[in-house]
Motif scaffolding. Structure first.
Motif, mmCIF file in Angstrom:
data_model
loop_
_atom_site.group_PDB
_atom_site.id
_atom_site.type_symbol
_atom_site.label_atom_id
_atom_site.label_comp_id
_atom_site.label_asym_id
_atom_site.label_seq_id
_atom_site.Cartn_x
_atom_site.Cartn_y
_atom_site.Cartn_z
ATOM 1 N N SER A 1 13.368 -55.998 -13.055
ATOM 2 C CA SER A 1 14.036 -55.768 -11.772
ATOM 3 C C SER A 1 15.484 -55.295 -11.924
ATOM 4 C CB SER A 1 13.999 -57.022 -10.906
ATOM 5 O OG SER A 1 14.772 -58.037 -11.491
ATOM 6 N N THR A 2 16.132 -55.583 -13.035
ATOM 7 C CA THR A 2 17.526 -55.153 -13.217
ATOM 8 C C THR A 2 17.638 -53.912 -14.090
ATOM 9 O OG1 THR A 2 17.828 -56.584 -15.135
ATOM 10 C CG2 THR A 2 18.421 -57.494 -12.968
ATOM 11 N N ASN A 3 16.525 -53.306 -14.460
ATOM 12 C CA ASN A 3 16.537 -52.114 -15.322
ATOM 13 C C ASN A 3 17.358 -52.367 -16.585
ATOM 14 O OD1 ASN A 3 15.000 -50.662 -13.443
ATOM 15 N ND2 ASN A 3 16.839 -50.046 -12.338
ATOM 16 N N HIS A 4 17.077 -53.457 -17.235
ATOM 17 C CA HIS A 4 17.812 -53.848 -18.433
ATOM 18 C C HIS A 4 17.773 -52.730 -19.468
ATOM 19 C CE1 HIS A 4 19.615 -56.503 -21.333
ATOM 20 N NE2 HIS A 4 18.666 -56.186 -22.201
ATOM 21 N N GLY A 5 18.960 -52.323 -19.926
ATOM 22 C CA GLY A 5 19.050 -51.281 -20.947
ATOM 23 C C GLY A 5 19.161 -49.882 -20.376
ATOM 24 N N ASP A 6 19.001 -49.692 -19.054
ATOM 25 C CA ASP A 6 19.125 -48.372 -18.430
ATOM 26 C C ASP A 6 20.534 -48.229 -17.881
ATOM 27 O OD1 ASP A 6 16.469 -47.951 -18.981
ATOM 28 O OD2 ASP A 6 15.785 -48.447 -16.963
ATOM 29 N N PHE A 7 21.265 -47.231 -18.351
ATOM 30 C CA PHE A 7 22.647 -47.033 -17.936
ATOM 31 C C PHE A 7 22.871 -45.591 -17.514
ATOM 32 C CE2 PHE A 7 22.915 -50.539 -21.015
ATOM 33 C CZ PHE A 7 23.561 -51.480 -20.240
ATOM 34 N N GLU A 8 23.863 -45.413 -16.663
ATOM 35 C CA GLU A 8 24.353 -44.092 -16.281
ATOM 36 C C GLU A 8 25.759 -43.951 -16.861
ATOM 37 O OE1 GLU A 8 22.613 -41.830 -14.670
ATOM 38 O OE2 GLU A 8 20.926 -43.122 -14.149
ATOM 39 N N THR A 9 26.116 -42.744 -17.276
ATOM 40 C CA THR A 9 27.455 -42.496 -17.795
ATOM 41 C C THR A 9 28.339 -41.984 -16.667
ATOM 42 O OG1 THR A 9 26.533 -41.932 -19.949
ATOM 43 C CG2 THR A 9 28.785 -41.235 -19.525
ATOM 44 N N GLU B 1 28.672 -34.659 -7.974
ATOM 45 C CA GLU B 1 28.507 -35.067 -9.372
ATOM 46 C C GLU B 1 28.054 -36.521 -9.483
ATOM 47 O OE1 GLU B 1 30.997 -34.594 -13.499
ATOM 48 O OE2 GLU B 1 31.497 -33.331 -11.777
ATOM 49 N N LEU B 2 28.566 -37.376 -8.609
ATOM 50 C CA LEU B 2 28.144 -38.775 -8.628
ATOM 51 C C LEU B 2 26.693 -38.918 -8.179
ATOM 52 C CD1 LEU B 2 31.347 -40.565 -7.295
ATOM 53 C CD2 LEU B 2 30.428 -40.634 -9.611
ATOM 54 N N LYS B 3 26.276 -38.152 -7.170
ATOM 55 C CA LYS B 3 24.880 -38.206 -6.722
ATOM 56 C C LYS B 3 23.938 -37.742 -7.828
ATOM 57 C CE LYS B 3 25.329 -37.995 -1.735
ATOM 58 N NZ LYS B 3 25.112 -37.234 -0.506
ATOM 59 N N ASP B 4 24.342 -36.707 -8.577
ATOM 60 C CA ASP B 4 23.525 -36.226 -9.691
ATOM 61 C C ASP B 4 23.342 -37.296 -10.760
ATOM 62 O OD1 ASP B 4 23.263 -33.790 -8.452
ATOM 63 O OD2 ASP B 4 24.775 -32.767 -9.693
ATOM 64 N N ASN B 5 24.317 -38.197 -10.875
ATOM 65 C CA ASN B 5 24.256 -39.268 -11.873
ATOM 66 C C ASN B 5 23.808 -40.597 -11.279
ATOM 67 O OD1 ASN B 5 25.165 -37.946 -14.324
ATOM 68 N ND2 ASN B 5 27.102 -37.675 -13.264
ATOM 69 N N ASN B 6 23.257 -40.578 -10.045
ATOM 70 C CA ASN B 6 22.776 -41.791 -9.372
ATOM 71 C C ASN B 6 23.874 -42.840 -9.207
ATOM 72 O OD1 ASN B 6 20.114 -40.761 -9.227
ATOM 73 N ND2 ASN B 6 19.808 -41.343 -11.364
ATOM 74 N N GLU C 1 22.661 -47.946 -12.397
ATOM 75 C CA GLU C 1 22.360 -46.990 -11.334
ATOM 76 C C GLU C 1 22.844 -47.534 -9.995
ATOM 77 O OE1 GLU C 1 18.203 -45.643 -9.405
ATOM 78 O OE2 GLU C 1 18.359 -45.354 -11.572
ATOM 79 N N ASN C 2 23.333 -46.648 -9.111
ATOM 80 C CA ASN C 2 23.850 -46.970 -7.774
ATOM 81 C C ASN C 2 25.127 -47.802 -7.803
ATOM 82 O OD1 ASN C 2 21.877 -45.534 -6.360
ATOM 83 N ND2 ASN C 2 20.455 -47.230 -6.589
ATOM 84 N N ARG C 3 25.843 -47.801 -8.900
ATOM 85 C CA ARG C 3 27.128 -48.496 -9.006
ATOM 86 C C ARG C 3 28.172 -47.723 -8.207
ATOM 87 N NH1 ARG C 3 30.591 -51.259 -12.889
ATOM 88 N NH2 ARG C 3 32.512 -51.418 -11.731
ATOM 89 N N LYS C 4 29.071 -48.441 -7.518
ATOM 90 C CA LYS C 4 30.155 -47.789 -6.785
ATOM 91 C C LYS C 4 31.244 -47.362 -7.770
ATOM 92 C CE LYS C 4 29.694 -50.091 -2.345
ATOM 93 N NZ LYS C 4 30.294 -51.025 -1.392
ATOM 94 N N ILE C 5 31.685 -46.120 -7.622
ATOM 95 C CA ILE C 5 32.789 -45.602 -8.411
ATOM 96 C C ILE C 5 33.967 -45.461 -7.445
ATOM 97 C CG2 ILE C 5 33.599 -43.750 -9.910
ATOM 98 C CD1 ILE C 5 31.135 -45.334 -10.971
ATOM 99 N N TYR C 6 35.046 -46.188 -7.696
ATOM 100 C CA TYR C 6 36.196 -46.210 -6.801
ATOM 101 C C TYR C 6 37.151 -45.079 -7.166
ATOM 102 C CZ TYR C 6 34.380 -50.724 -5.492
ATOM 103 O OH TYR C 6 33.552 -51.725 -5.036
ATOM 104 N N LEU C 7 37.457 -44.233 -6.176
ATOM 105 C CA LEU C 7 38.295 -43.061 -6.404
ATOM 106 C C LEU C 7 39.635 -43.203 -5.679
ATOM 107 C CD1 LEU C 7 35.604 -40.291 -5.836
ATOM 108 C CD2 LEU C 7 36.242 -41.405 -7.971
ATOM 109 N N THR C 8 40.702 -42.765 -6.339
ATOM 110 C CA THR C 8 42.020 -42.678 -5.730
ATOM 111 C C THR C 8 42.330 -41.203 -5.558
ATOM 112 O OG1 THR C 8 42.688 -44.694 -6.879
ATOM 113 C CG2 THR C 8 44.448 -43.332 -5.966
ATOM 114 N N LEU C 9 42.690 -40.815 -4.317
ATOM 115 C CA LEU C 9 42.890 -39.407 -3.995
ATOM 116 C C LEU C 9 44.369 -39.056 -3.919
ATOM 117 C CD1 LEU C 9 40.219 -38.979 -1.193
ATOM 118 C CD2 LEU C 9 39.993 -38.529 -3.628
#
Length: 184
Positions: free
Chosen positions: A37-45, A60-65, A98-106
């Motif tokens: 259920s936690t996709n152990h070992g599956d990571f996105e860069t 770009e973030l959508k392409d990387n889930n 996967e589906n992790r929030k990436i916090y952006l400063t503009l």
């Protein structure tokens, strides 16, 4: 029946062994379920989004889930285009789920506006340090007849007089009108 005979009886030992086996089986099943259920070992860069526009970063973030979360605007940085990413968390190259929030400063659209302080009748030295502390730049010094030598008579921005309480963009060049020490 005494407590010692009960603890050494076949029924009690059998129940303890069944409880240990049940706990072992339930633990094994829970660990397997968690791994699936936690996709152990599956990571996105995490990609490097610095300097990219909001739309490009989102694509770009959508392409990387991954999911974009705009955290805040920072102080204006002239090295980057307006509304582009100047910082991100987690940092580029990090491994995340996967589906992790990436916090952006503009980067905002420009320097923020700052209140001009009341510097009339103050010394040039005080006025200069006050303006520089507020990140204004000192422009032309103009002297007019006034009994107070190096006393601020007025401030100008782009040739127009400015009053205390006016707002100007940070790093604006402010011209200062000073007294020359002569009677008018």
């Amino acid at each position: 029946m005494s407590i010692i005979k009960f603890l050494t009886s076949k029924v009690f030992v059998k129940q303890i062994l069944l409880a240990v086996v049940a706990i072992g089986v339930l633990s094994f099943m829970a660990l397997k379920w968690l791994k699936i259920s936690t996709n152990h070992g599956d990571f996105e860069t995490v990609p490097n989004l610095t300097g990219k526009s909001i739309n490009m970063a989102e694509l770009e973030l959508k392409d990387n889930n991954l999911v974009m979360q705009i955290q805040d605007s920072s102080n204006f940085n002239p090295d980057y285009p307006k509304f582009s990413v100047i910082d991100q968390d987690p940092k580029p190259g990090s491994k995340v789920k996967e589906n992790r929030k990436i916090y952006l400063t503009l980067n905002p659209s420009g320097y923020r506006n700052i209140l001009v302080p009341n510097l009339e009748d103050k010394t040039f030295r005080l006025a200069k340090s006050t303006l520089e502390a507020l990140e204004f730049r000192i422009g032309t010094l103009t002297y007019v007849d006034n009994i107070g030598k190096d006393i601020v008579i007025g401030l100008k921005y782009q040739g127009e007089p400015i009053n205390p309480g006016d707002k100007l963009p940070k790093t604006s060049v402010i011209d200062i009108v000073l007294g020359n020490g002569n009677r008018p």
